[in-house]
Design a protein around this motif. Structure first.
Motif, short mmCIF file in Angstrom:
data_model
loop_
_atom_site.label_atom_id
_atom_site.label_comp_id
_atom_site.label_asym_id
_atom_site.label_seq_id
_atom_site.Cartn_x
_atom_site.Cartn_y
_atom_site.Cartn_z
N GLU A 12 -67.85 -29.91 22.57
CA GLU A 12 -66.74 -30.71 22.07
C GLU A 12 -65.56 -29.82 21.73
N ALA A 13 -65.82 -28.68 21.13
CA ALA A 13 -64.74 -27.74 20.83
C ALA A 13 -64.02 -27.34 22.11
N ARG A 14 -64.78 -27.08 23.16
CA ARG A 14 -64.19 -26.67 24.43
C ARG A 14 -63.37 -27.80 25.05
N SER A 15 -63.78 -29.05 24.82
CA SER A 15 -63.03 -30.18 25.36
C SER A 15 -61.71 -30.39 24.62
N ILE A 16 -61.63 -29.92 23.38
CA ILE A 16 -60.43 -30.10 22.56
C ILE A 16 -59.36 -29.08 22.91
N GLY A 17 -59.79 -27.83 23.17
CA GLY A 17 -58.81 -26.79 23.42
C GLY A 17 -59.41 -25.55 24.04
N ASP A 18 -58.53 -24.58 24.33
CA ASP A 18 -58.94 -23.34 24.99
C ASP A 18 -58.71 -22.11 24.14
N PHE A 19 -58.32 -22.33 22.87
CA PHE A 19 -57.95 -21.22 22.01
C PHE A 19 -58.32 -21.57 20.58
N GLY A 20 -58.95 -20.62 19.87
CA GLY A 20 -59.28 -20.93 18.48
C GLY A 20 -60.25 -19.93 17.88
N LEU A 21 -60.74 -20.30 16.71
CA LEU A 21 -61.70 -19.46 16.01
C LEU A 21 -62.63 -20.34 15.18
N GLY A 22 -63.71 -19.74 14.69
CA GLY A 22 -64.66 -20.49 13.88
C GLY A 22 -65.76 -19.58 13.41
N CYS A 23 -66.86 -20.19 13.00
CA CYS A 23 -68.03 -19.42 12.59
C CYS A 23 -69.28 -20.03 13.22
N VAL A 24 -70.31 -19.21 13.30
CA VAL A 24 -71.58 -19.59 13.92
C VAL A 24 -72.40 -20.44 12.94
N ASP A 25 -73.30 -21.25 13.48
CA ASP A 25 -74.20 -22.08 12.67
C ASP A 25 -74.84 -21.26 11.55
N HIS A 26 -74.86 -21.86 10.33
CA HIS A 26 -75.40 -21.19 9.15
C HIS A 26 -74.68 -19.87 8.86
N LEU A 27 -73.39 -19.82 9.25
CA LEU A 27 -72.53 -18.65 9.03
C LEU A 27 -73.11 -17.37 9.60
N GLY A 28 -73.85 -17.52 10.70
CA GLY A 28 -74.52 -16.36 11.31
C GLY A 28 -73.65 -15.53 12.22
N GLY A 29 -72.35 -15.51 11.99
CA GLY A 29 -71.45 -14.72 12.82
C GLY A 29 -70.09 -15.37 12.92
N GLU A 30 -69.19 -14.70 13.65
CA GLU A 30 -67.81 -15.16 13.81
C GLU A 30 -67.59 -15.60 15.25
N VAL A 31 -66.67 -16.55 15.44
CA VAL A 31 -66.44 -17.13 16.76
C VAL A 31 -65.00 -16.92 17.19
N VAL A 32 -64.82 -16.55 18.45
CA VAL A 32 -63.51 -16.45 19.08
C VAL A 32 -63.50 -17.41 20.27
N ILE A 33 -62.50 -18.27 20.32
CA ILE A 33 -62.31 -19.18 21.46
C ILE A 33 -61.08 -18.68 22.21
N LEU A 34 -61.29 -18.19 23.41
CA LEU A 34 -60.23 -17.51 24.14
C LEU A 34 -60.28 -17.89 25.62
N ASP A 35 -59.17 -18.42 26.11
CA ASP A 35 -59.05 -18.82 27.52
C ASP A 35 -60.20 -19.74 27.92
N GLY A 36 -60.61 -20.62 27.01
CA GLY A 36 -61.63 -21.62 27.28
C GLY A 36 -63.05 -21.18 27.02
N ALA A 37 -63.28 -19.91 26.78
CA ALA A 37 -64.62 -19.40 26.49
C ALA A 37 -64.86 -19.39 24.99
N VAL A 38 -66.02 -19.89 24.56
CA VAL A 38 -66.40 -19.90 23.14
C VAL A 38 -67.41 -18.77 22.95
N ILE A 39 -67.01 -17.74 22.22
CA ILE A 39 -67.76 -16.49 22.16
C ILE A 39 -68.18 -16.20 20.73
N GLU A 40 -69.47 -15.93 20.54
CA GLU A 40 -69.98 -15.62 19.21
C GLU A 40 -70.12 -14.12 19.04
N CYS A 41 -69.73 -13.64 17.86
CA CYS A 41 -69.87 -12.24 17.49
C CYS A 41 -70.88 -12.20 16.35
#
Length: 245
Positions: free
Chosen positions: A34-63
């Motif tokens: 759903e996040a990917r359907s909304i946009g191609d750029f952003g940030l967030g956090c992983v489930d249960h705060l288990g990491g950081e998220v970068v949304i870049l050029d349509g890819a949702v990437i967990e760190c």
């Protein structure tokens, strides 16, 4: 000065509010698909705060602490996320800036301090200090406790992208008032939430949004946790970054 939005209907969409994380109410989340359907750029956090998220050029990437950043599966959840479609903008070159100077450059490009802005920087950082938080378990602790166990790393002379948002001060607690940044290296070898940085040189783009779409969780924990601004003073300590002026 940032140009007015070319598409007035374009929205910056956020799931959940920062005060919920501060209160330990982050049991559910926005599906990655759903996040990917909304946009191609952003940030967030992983489930249960288990990491950081970068949304870049349509890819949702967990760190995470489990290894190098990887793309997330569609069914995974983001307990907090800010997403938009980043417009095609002419970049402005910036160089030799610390975090305060970079923040000043971003704020100098704002269309208005009363609007939300997406911020993208592509280039070389002479230094960047990042954090990743470990996955939490029930009973879910407040964000301040989670970040007391965060893992910090410092990288130098690295090329990558800063993904972030500038939020007006009146929305502190809904989001992070001021500048909130995540980073991902070009080779995807590391990334996370930015605590401090020094820019060598690169391209800065700042996009204004006149629409803000807030989506709230409906899980039981969120619904029975009454949120207030009582913990907003903790946001700068928890999130790091330059203090708003």
């Amino acid at each position: 000065m940032t140009n007015p939005p070319s598409d007035p209907s374009a929205a910056l969409t956020q799931f959940a509010v920062l005060d919920a994380l501060l209160a330990g109410a982050y049991e559910s989340g926005l599906p990655v698909a759903e996040a990917r359907s909304i946009g191609d750029f952003g940030l967030g956090c992983v489930d249960h705060l288990g990491g950081e998220v970068v949304i870049l050029d349509g890819a949702v990437i967990e760190c995470t602490l489990d290894g190098p950043p990887v793309e997330m599966d569609d069914e995974e959840l983001l307990p907090f996320a800010i997403v938009c479609r980043f417009p095609d903008l002419e970049p402005v070159g910036v160089s030799e800036l610390d975090l305060a100077g970079f923040t000043t450059s971003v704020e100098g490009a704002l269309m208005s301090r009363n609007l939300f802005h997406a911020v993208r920087f592509d280039g070389v950082l002479s230094e960047v200090r990042l954090r990743i938080t470990p996955r939490q378990h029930h009973p879910l602790p407040a964000l301040a406790e989670v970040t007391s166990h965060q893992v910090e790393t410092v990288e130098r002379a690295v090329r990558g992208t800063l993904v972030g948002f500038w939020t007006p001060a009146i929305y502190q607690g809904i989001a992070v008032g001021g500048l909130h940044l995540h980073f991902l290296s070009n080779d995807r070898s590391f990334g996370g939430h930015v605590l401090d940085l020094a820019v060598d040189a690169g391209d800065l783009r700042v996009a204004a949004f006149t629409r803000f779409d807030l989506r709230l969780p409906t899980d039981e924990l969120f619904l029975r946790t009454e949120l207030t601004h009582a913990e907003d003073h903790r946001i700068v300590a928890v999130e790091g970054g330059a203090t708003m002026r």
